[in-house]
Design an enzyme around this catalytic site. Structure first.
Site, short mmCIF file in Angstrom:
data_model
loop_
_atom_site.label_atom_id
_atom_site.label_comp_id
_atom_site.label_asym_id
_atom_site.label_seq_id
_atom_site.Cartn_x
_atom_site.Cartn_y
_atom_site.Cartn_z
N GLU A 65 0.86 -1.18 0.00
CA GLU A 65 0.00 0.00 0.00
C GLU A 65 0.90 1.24 0.00
O GLU A 65 1.86 1.27 0.78
CB GLU A 65 -0.90 0.04 1.24
CG GLU A 65 -1.90 1.16 1.16
CD GLU A 65 -2.89 1.20 2.33
OE1 GLU A 65 -2.74 0.44 3.30
OE2 GLU A 65 -3.80 2.03 2.26
N GLY B 278 2.83 2.25 10.77
CA GLY B 278 2.62 1.46 11.99
C GLY B 278 2.42 -0.02 11.70
O GLY B 278 3.02 -0.88 12.34
N ALA B 279 1.58 -0.32 10.72
CA ALA B 279 1.27 -1.70 10.41
C ALA B 279 0.49 -1.75 9.10
O ALA B 279 0.07 -0.71 8.59
CB ALA B 279 0.45 -2.33 11.53
N GLU C 227 -2.51 -4.11 6.79
CA GLU C 227 -3.59 -5.09 6.90
C GLU C 227 -3.63 -6.14 5.80
O GLU C 227 -4.71 -6.66 5.50
CB GLU C 227 -4.93 -4.34 6.92
CG GLU C 227 -5.34 -3.67 5.58
CD GLU C 227 -4.99 -2.19 5.47
OE1 GLU C 227 -4.07 -1.74 6.17
OE2 GLU C 227 -5.62 -1.49 4.66
N GLU D 283 -5.87 -3.32 12.38
CA GLU D 283 -5.49 -4.12 11.20
C GLU D 283 -6.44 -5.30 11.03
O GLU D 283 -6.83 -5.64 9.92
CB GLU D 283 -4.04 -4.61 11.31
CG GLU D 283 -2.99 -3.52 11.54
CD GLU D 283 -3.08 -2.33 10.61
OE1 GLU D 283 -3.52 -2.51 9.47
OE2 GLU D 283 -2.74 -1.19 11.04
N HIS E 59 -9.74 -4.30 9.48
CA HIS E 59 -9.65 -4.04 8.04
C HIS E 59 -10.06 -5.28 7.22
O HIS E 59 -10.39 -5.15 6.05
CB HIS E 59 -8.22 -3.67 7.65
CG HIS E 59 -7.92 -2.19 7.66
ND1 HIS E 59 -8.76 -1.25 7.12
CD2 HIS E 59 -6.84 -1.50 8.11
CE1 HIS E 59 -8.21 -0.04 7.25
NE2 HIS E 59 -7.05 -0.17 7.85
N GLU F 103 -10.18 3.75 6.01
CA GLU F 103 -9.44 4.20 7.19
C GLU F 103 -10.34 4.91 8.21
O GLU F 103 -10.24 4.65 9.40
CB GLU F 103 -8.27 5.09 6.77
CG GLU F 103 -7.21 4.36 5.92
CD GLU F 103 -6.65 3.11 6.57
OE1 GLU F 103 -6.87 2.89 7.78
OE2 GLU F 103 -6.00 2.32 5.85
N1 0A1 Z 1 -3.17 0.95 5.78
C1 0A1 Z 1 -2.34 0.88 6.93
C2 0A1 Z 1 -1.24 1.85 7.09
C3 0A1 Z 1 -0.41 2.24 5.90
C4 0A1 Z 1 -0.55 3.46 5.33
C5 0A1 Z 1 0.20 3.88 4.27
C6 0A1 Z 1 1.11 3.05 3.77
O1 0A1 Z 1 1.89 3.44 2.69
C7 0A1 Z 1 1.78 4.68 2.13
C8 0A1 Z 1 1.28 1.84 4.31
C9 0A1 Z 1 0.51 1.43 5.37
C10 0A1 Z 1 -3.22 1.05 8.15
O2 0A1 Z 1 -4.15 1.83 8.13
O3 0A1 Z 1 -2.92 0.46 9.16
ZN ZN Z 2 -5.94 1.43 8.52
#
Ligand code: 0A1
Ligand code: ZN
Length: 874
Positions: A125, A265-266, A268, A302, A305, A324
Site C-alpha cells: 500500500e 505502523g502496520a 492489513e 489491522e 480491516h 481508514e
Molecule cells: N493501511 C495501513 C497503514 C499504511 C498506510 C500507508 C502506507 O503506505 C503509504 C502503508 C501502510 C493502516 O491503516 O494500518
Molecule cells: Zn488502517
C-alpha cells in the site's frame, strides 16, 4: 528545482480500468542479491469500459524486465517508459507472463519487496506492488492470487504469503518452496509475502460459527517473549467484531509478522498483517502502558480491516477514508469497550484537536475525500484517518447504534468483494435508516474545521432559555466558500445546584441538536433560573466551539457536568484561559482557581484515577500554539511552565499523598485499574519533580531504581531528564542505556526521552544522538524518535529563536530524501504550519521550505509537501 514538475492526479478524472485481471500466479525466487518474480496474469477487457483502448498499460517502477510473453509467445513490440509497460493491441482475453528482476537488498524506500534485519518482507500500500512486478496497480482491479515462494531453506525456513498454504516441498541446492492461495479477490495493495528465519508463536480462536482459526505470530528469536499481548489483543478483537458488527474471520489462518524497518505502523495485508515491531511487541519490562494500549488498538485496527478495507475495498485512493475512517472509528469503539470510554475519548480528542485541527488550518488542508494528490503516500493523514473517523461517528450519533448497525450490515452485504466509494458507504447508511444524509455528505468534500459561535438569552419571566448557534468554516486551499455542514451537537443544561435539567416533555436531560443552516435558535422552557449550558458533549462533532463561559462556570462544569468528557474539557478551557492570560499580560499572577479545582480532584475519594490524571495535565504547548495567532513559542511555553510550577508547589503534599495511596505494587498487569493507578501516580511524580526540590528528586530516583516495569521506569527517567538534577540525569540515562542497549525498542524510547526533552533536547543534543552507534539512518523508527520527536514534540528547542532547530530539520530531511522519500515527507510536516508562528519563526521556517523546494533532485513526496506549504506566494 526539479527538472520536471510532478503531475497531480484528480478525482474528477477517474475512469474504470480498461482491463481486469482475474487471477495472478506468482513464483518468486529469492536470492541474496536479487529476486526473480515470475507472474502469470489472466487478463480480460473490462466490459464496463467505454474507451475501447487497444493497448494494455501496466504500472511498474524500477523493474528489470527479463521476459514478456502473451499467450505463450514472446512479445516484441512492447514499450517500457518511466513508470509504465505498454503492450500494444492485445486480444479480449489473454495470459501475460512477465518476469522481472528486482533488488530487495538495495530497496531503502521500504516500498515493494525489501529486506529488514535479514528477512524479506513487503509493503504494497499504496503503490508498492508496481515495484515487484508490472501490474494494473490500482485498488479497483481485484484478483485471486496464488503465490509460490522459493528460497534457501536454511536462511529462510519460514515462507509466508496471503491466504492458506496449499503446497510445500524441497527443491535442489538446499532450496525449498511454499505455495499459498488466497481465495478472496483483492487489490494488489493487499498482497504480502515474508521470508525469514523466524520463530512461530501459535494460538487459536474459535469463531461464532464454530470454525477454529489458526493464529500465528512470527518474530525474530530475540522477540519470542513479546508476543503474548498482541495475540491476546487479536483474540479480543476477533470476538468483538463478531459481537458488535457480526463480522467473522474468513480464512483458516491469520498471521502477524513483526519487522523492525517499516515506514508506517502496520499493514492489513489479507491474512498476513505486517507490523512495525514497535506497534506489536511488548513485555512488561520493555513496553509502557501507553505502548500496550497502542498495540491493542493497532492489532484491532489491522484485524478490523479484514472487512472494512479488504472484503470491501476502495475504488480509488481518493476513497481512502472509506476504509481508514471507518476502521479508526471501529478501533476507537473497541478501545472504549476494553477500558474507560471517557478516558479513551479524551485521549483521542486531545490528539485530534491538536494535530488534525492544525492540518485543517494549514496549507496542506484537504477534504476527508481529497480532490487531487501528487503522491498518495502524503495523504495518509490525520484528516483522512481521524477526521474520517469523526465523520463516521457523527453518522452513528445521528442514526443511533441500532440503525447504524443495520447500515453497516447493509454496506457489507451490498458491497462484499467490491471496490467502492465513501458515497456508497453513506448510501447504505441512508437506505438502512431512511435518513437523508445529502447535506451530511459535505463532510467528505469540504475541508476545514467548522466554527460554532454560541450565544444565549434567558427570559426570567417566561422561564425560557434560548441558545443561538451560528456556524462558519474558514477558507482552505482551493475552497474559499463553504456550504453549511450538518452538525450534531450533544448537550444538556445544568442548574446552579448541579441538577441536570429536563429539556423536553419526556424529561430527557440530554439531547442532540442538529445544525443544518448558518444559524439556529433552540428554546428550552419551564426553567426557574438561567442554566449553565454543557455543549458538544463527548465532542459530538469535530468543530471549534465558542461560548463565553466564565472561569467560575468552568470550575462548576469541571465538577458538576454529568458528561465526563465535558468535565475534562471545562478544565482544559479554564487552564488555557489562565495560561494565555499570563502570556498576554492580562493576568499578572496565576489565578488560584485551577489549583483549588485540582486539589479537590486529588483529595476526593472514589474518583476514576485515570480521569484525575487527565484532568491534572495542563493543555499541551502544541494546543496553546494552535489557539494563538502569530504564536511566540518561547512565551507560551514560559507561561505554561509558570502555571505548572505554581500548581505543583501549591499541591506538593497532596501529590505526595496520592503517590503513597495509589501507586500499584505487585506484578505488572495491563488492566484498567493498574493502568489508571500508574498514570495518576506518574502524573503526580512529573509535577513533583517540576518543583526541583529534594523531595521530587528522591521520589524520582527511588522509582527509577526500584521500578519493575517500563511504565514506571520510563516515567522516572523522563522526570529526571526534564528536571534540574543534572548528575542524576546523566547517571540515569547511562544506566538505562547500559541495561537496555540490546533491545531496539527500548533504545528508541531512550532516544525519544532526550530528543523530546525541554531541558536537554537542544540541537547539540540531537546532533550527538545522530552520531550515536545505535542510531541508524535506514531505520524509520530511529529517525522518528530522534528527528521526528525533536521537531514534533520538543517545540521549545525546535523553534529556538536563532533558527537552529529549523535548520537542523532541513538538513536531515534533505539527507533522508535521497533514500526514503516517505519518511522525508513525513518529517517535513512541522514546517508546513509556518504561517501560524510569530514573524521571526515564520520567516525562518519558510526559508528552510524554499531551500528544500529549490533542490535539484527532491522526491515527488517532498516536492508536494514543500510546494503546497509555500503556496502561491512561496
Ligand atoms: N493501511 C495501513 C497503514 C499504511 C498506510 C500507508 C502506507 O503506505 C503509504 C502503508 C501502510 C493502516 O491503516 O494500518
Ligand atoms: Zn488502517
Amino acid at each position: 528545482m526539479r527538472a520536471e514538475q510532478p503531475q497531480a492526479v484528480h478525482l474528477a478524472d477517474y475512469r474504470v480500468p480498461a482491463f481486469l485481471i482475474d487471477h495472478v500466479d506468482l513464483r518468486i525466487e529469492l536470492f541474496e542479491d536479487c529476486a526473480l518474480v515470475h507472474s502469470r496474469l489472466n487478463i480480460r477487457r473490462n466490459p464496463a469500459d467505454e474507451s475501447q483502448a487497444r493497448d494494455l498499460v501496466l504500472n511498474g517502477e524500477e523493474l528489470g524486465l527479463e521476459s514478456l510473453m502473451l499467450d505463450g509467445r514472446p512479445v516484441e513490440n512492447h514499450r517500457v517508459d518511466e513508470g509504465f509497460l505498454t503492450v500494444p493491441s492485445v486480444p479480449e482475453h489473454f495470459h501475460l507472463d512477465v518476469t522481472t528482476r528486482i533488488h530487495p537488498r538495495d530497496n531503502t524506500r521500504l516500498e515493494g519487496l525489501y529486506q529488514s534485519s535479514g528477512m524479506f518482507c513487503t509493503q504494497c500500500e499504496a503503490e508498492g506492488f508496481r515495484r515487484i512486478t508490472y501490474f494494473l496497480d490500482r485498488p479497483d482491479v481485484m484478483a485471486c492470487y496464488r503465490t509460490r515462494i522459493e528460497a534457501d531453506r536454511e536462511a529462510y525456513p519460514v515462507l509466508l504469503a496471503n491466504g492458506n498454504p496449499v503446497d510445500w516441498g524441497e527443491l535442489e541446492d538446499g532450496r525449498h518452496q511454499v505455495t499459498w492461495e488466497d481465495p478472496y479477490p483483492k487489490p494488489s495493495y493487499l498482497f504480502a509475502m515474508v521470508a525469514g528465519d523466524l520463530v512461530e508463536k501459535r494460538d487459536e480462536f474459535v469463531t461464532g460459527s464454530g470454525r477454529t482459526i489458526d493464529l500465528r505470530m512470527y518474530v525474530e528469536a530475540r522477540n519470542e517473549a513479546k508476543c503474548e499481548h498482541a495475540l491476546a489483543s487479536l483474540k479480543k478483537a476477533m470476538a468483538w467484531d463478531e459481537e458488535v458488527y457480526g463480522r467473522e474471520y474468513d480464512l483458516d489462518i491469520f498471521m502477524v509478522v513483526a519487522v523492525d524497518d517499516f515506514n508506517m505502523g502496520a499493514m492489513e495485508n489479507k491474512g498476513l498483517n505486517i507490523f512495525n515491531s514497535s506497534c506489536v511487541l511488548a513485555s512488561p519490562e520493555t513496553a509502557t502502558d501507553a505502548a500496550y494500549d497502542r498495540i491493542e488498538s493497532i492489532v484491532a485496527h489491522e484485524y478490523f480491516h479484514n472487512w472494512s478495507g479488504n472484503r470491501v475495498t476502495c475504488r480509488d485512493w481518493f476513497q481512502l477514508s472509506l476504509k481508514e475512517g471507518f476502521t479508526v472509528f471501529r478501533d476507537n469503539q473497541f478501545s472504549a469497550d476494553m477500558g474507560s470510554p471517557t478516558v479513551q475519548r479524551i485521549d483521542h480528542v486531545n490528539m485530534l484537536r491538536t494535530a488534525q485541527f492544525a492540518e485543517d488550518a494549514g496549507p496542506m488542508a484537504h477534504p476527508v475525500r481529497p480532490d487531487s494528490y501528487i503522491e498518495i503516500a502524503n495523504f495518509y493523514t490525520l484528516t483522512v484517518y481521524e477526521k474520517g473517523a469523526e465523520v463516521v461517528r457523527m453518522i452513528h450519533t445521528l442514526l443511533g447504534p441500532d440503525m447504524f448497525r443495520e447500515g453497516s450490515d447493509l454496506y457489507f452485504a451490498r458491497h462484499d468483494g467490491q471496490a467502492v466509494t465513501t458515497d456508497d458507504f453513506v448510501s447504505a447508511m441512508e437506505d438502512a435508516s431512511s435518513r437523508d444524509l445529502t447535506q451530511f455528505r459535505r463532510w467528505y468534500g469540504q475541508a476545514g474545521t467548522p466554527e460554532l459561535r454560541v450565544t444565549d438569552t434567558f427570559d426570567a419571566e417566561s422561564g425560557t432559555y434560548t441558545l443561538t448557534i451560528r456556524q462558519s468554516c474558514p477558507a482552505t486551499p482551493g475552497q474559499s466558500h463553504k456550504e453549511p455542514f450538518h452538525i450534531p451537537v450533544r448537550m444538556g443544561l445544568i442548574a446552579s445546584d448541579g441538577e441536570a435539567l429536563p429539556l423536553d416533555a419526556e424529561q430527557n436531560t440530554e439531547t442532540v441538536l442538529e445544525l443544518t443552516g448558518d444559524e439556529h435558535s433552540f428554546q428550552f422552557s419551564g426553567l426557574a433560573e438561567r442554566p449553565v449550558p454543557s455543549l458538544l458533549r463527548g465532542f459530538s462533532a469535530p468543530v471549534k466551539l465558542d461560548y463565553p463561559w466564565t472561569r467560575d462556570q468552568l470550575m462548576f462544569l469541571m465538577s458538576r457536568d454529568p458528561d465526563g468528557f465535558n468535565r475534562w474539557d471545562a478544565g482544559q478551557k479554564l487552564a488555557v484561559d489562565v495560561i494565555l492570560s499570563i502570556q498576554q499580560g492580562r493576568d499578572t499572577e496565576v489565578d488560584p482557581r485551577p489549583v483549588e479545582a485540582y486539589r479537590t480532584l486529588l483529595t476526593t475519594p472514589g474518583l476514576d484515577r485515570a480521569m484525575v490524571a487527565r484532568m491534572l495535565a495542563l493543555p499541551s504547548t502544541a494546543w496553546l500554539i494552535e489557539l494563538t495567532d502569530e504564536a511566540d513559542v518561547a512565551a507560551i511555553d514560559g507561561a505554561r511552565h509558570q502555571v505548572e510550577q505554581t500548581v505543583a508547589r501549591a499541591l506538593r503534599d497532596e501529590l505526595v499523598q496520592v503517590r503513597a495511596d495509589h501507586h500499584p505494587g505487585g506484578s505488572y498487569a495491563f488492566e484498567p485499574g493498574q493502568v489508571a493507578a500508574r498514570s495518576l501516580s506518574n502524573s503526580a511524580l512529573t509535577l513533583l519533580t517540576r518543583i526541583g526540590d529534594e523531595q521530587g528528586r528522591e521520589q524520582a530516583l527511588a522509582q527509577f531504581e526500584q521500578a519493575t516495569n517500563m511504565t514506571d521506569r520510563l516515567a522516572a527517567l523522563k522526570a529526571l531528564v526534564d528536571s534540574p538534577f543534572s548528575q542524576e540525569r546523566e547517571d540515569a540515562l547511562a544506566r538505562f542505556h547500559a541495561d537496555w542497549h540490546h533491545d531496539p525498542q527500548v533504545v528508541e524510547q531512550w532516544f525519544a526521552v532526550q530528543s523530546g526533552s525541554p531541558w536537554i533536547g537542544n540541537v547539540n543534543c540531537v546532533t550527538e544522538l545522530l552520531a550515536h552507534p545505535a542510531f541508524d539512518w535506514k531505520n524509520p523508527n530511529k529517525v522518528r524518535m530522534v528527528i521526528g520527536v525533536f521537531a514534533g514534540r520538543n517545540l521549545t528547542h525546535f523553534h529556538s529563536p536563532d533558527g537552529s532547530g529549523h535548520r537542523f530539520l532541513g538538513e536531515q530531511i534533505r539527507r533522508l530524501d535521497a533514500f526514503n522519500p516517505q519518511i522525508s515527507a513525513q518529517l517535513a510536516q512541522p514546517l508546513t504550519r509556518w504561517r501560524q508562528y510569530a514573524p521571526h519563526l515564520r520567516d525562518s521556517m519558510a526559508g528552510i521550505l524554499r531551500e528544500l523546494r529549490d533542490l535539484p533532485d527532491l522526491s515527488r513526496d517532498l516536492y508536494e509537501v514543500v510546494t503546497k506549504s509555500l503556496g502561491e506566494s512561496g
